[in-house]
Design an enzyme around this catalytic site. Sequence first.
Site, PDB file in Angstrom:
ATOM      1  CG  HIS A  31      -1.968   1.043   1.198  1.00  0.00           C
ATOM      2  ND1 HIS A  31      -1.739   2.336   1.626  1.00  0.00           N
ATOM      3  CD2 HIS A  31      -3.261   1.011   0.779  1.00  0.00           C
ATOM      4  CE1 HIS A  31      -2.830   3.048   1.479  1.00  0.00           C
ATOM      5  NE2 HIS A  31      -3.781   2.274   0.971  1.00  0.00           N
ATOM      6  CD  GLU A  65      -4.894   2.496  -3.142  1.00  0.00           C
ATOM      7  OE1 GLU A  65      -5.949   2.782  -2.563  1.00  0.00           O
ATOM      8  OE2 GLU A  65      -3.873   2.149  -2.527  1.00  0.00           O
TER       9      GLU A  65
END
Length: 214
Positions: free
Chosen positions: A85, A133
């Site tokens: 992430h 992302e």
Amino acid sequence: MFVLVNLKTYPCDPVAVAEAVRDVNETTDARLAVAPQAAHLERVADTGAETWAQHVDPIEHGSNTGHTLAESVANAGAVGTLINHSEQRLKLADIDGSVQAAERAGLETVVCANNPAQIGAAAALGPDAVAVEPPALIGTGTPVSQADPDIVEDAVDAAESVDNDVSVLCGAGISTGDDVVAASDLGSEGVLLASGVAKADDPTAALEDLVDPL
């Protein structure tokens, strides 16, 4: 459509959000899951909601103080894990090691990446899915599907050119059902979101809004 809610370290009630995920999941054809902090995994899994870890380390049993072992995550009730992430970046070799560790423990994997080029590199490591992302959009409420839809389409193409079996998710700024539909229209098979549900006064209503147009 896969909807994965990352609770990060937001000051929400992880059990209440998990119960909302569980209940809304029963009313839709979409697949809903929640990723709480490691300390909350077991309590969240006990609600019956599909539970994911936010991270696992590229380690085995042994002298690894402070790290997250994939087997411990699985034993706590998680069925999958995020890897890389934007708030927990790894080197490529460590991403590979974390994917292998997760597979060893029977966990499904979603590897996050910033852009289509990184998506292609991540897909080559053989995860179950990748999530594009752009960091600048995370937490803004502006979905990448609106800000720069080419990124999503190019990410899908990048993953398909490497491995057709790797699904592509869309993250960053997802907060409404329209955002989910837009992501799907661009070729995404799911969405990764956080604040839109974790910070909501009514997580159930927020989740219902996400899946209602599907």
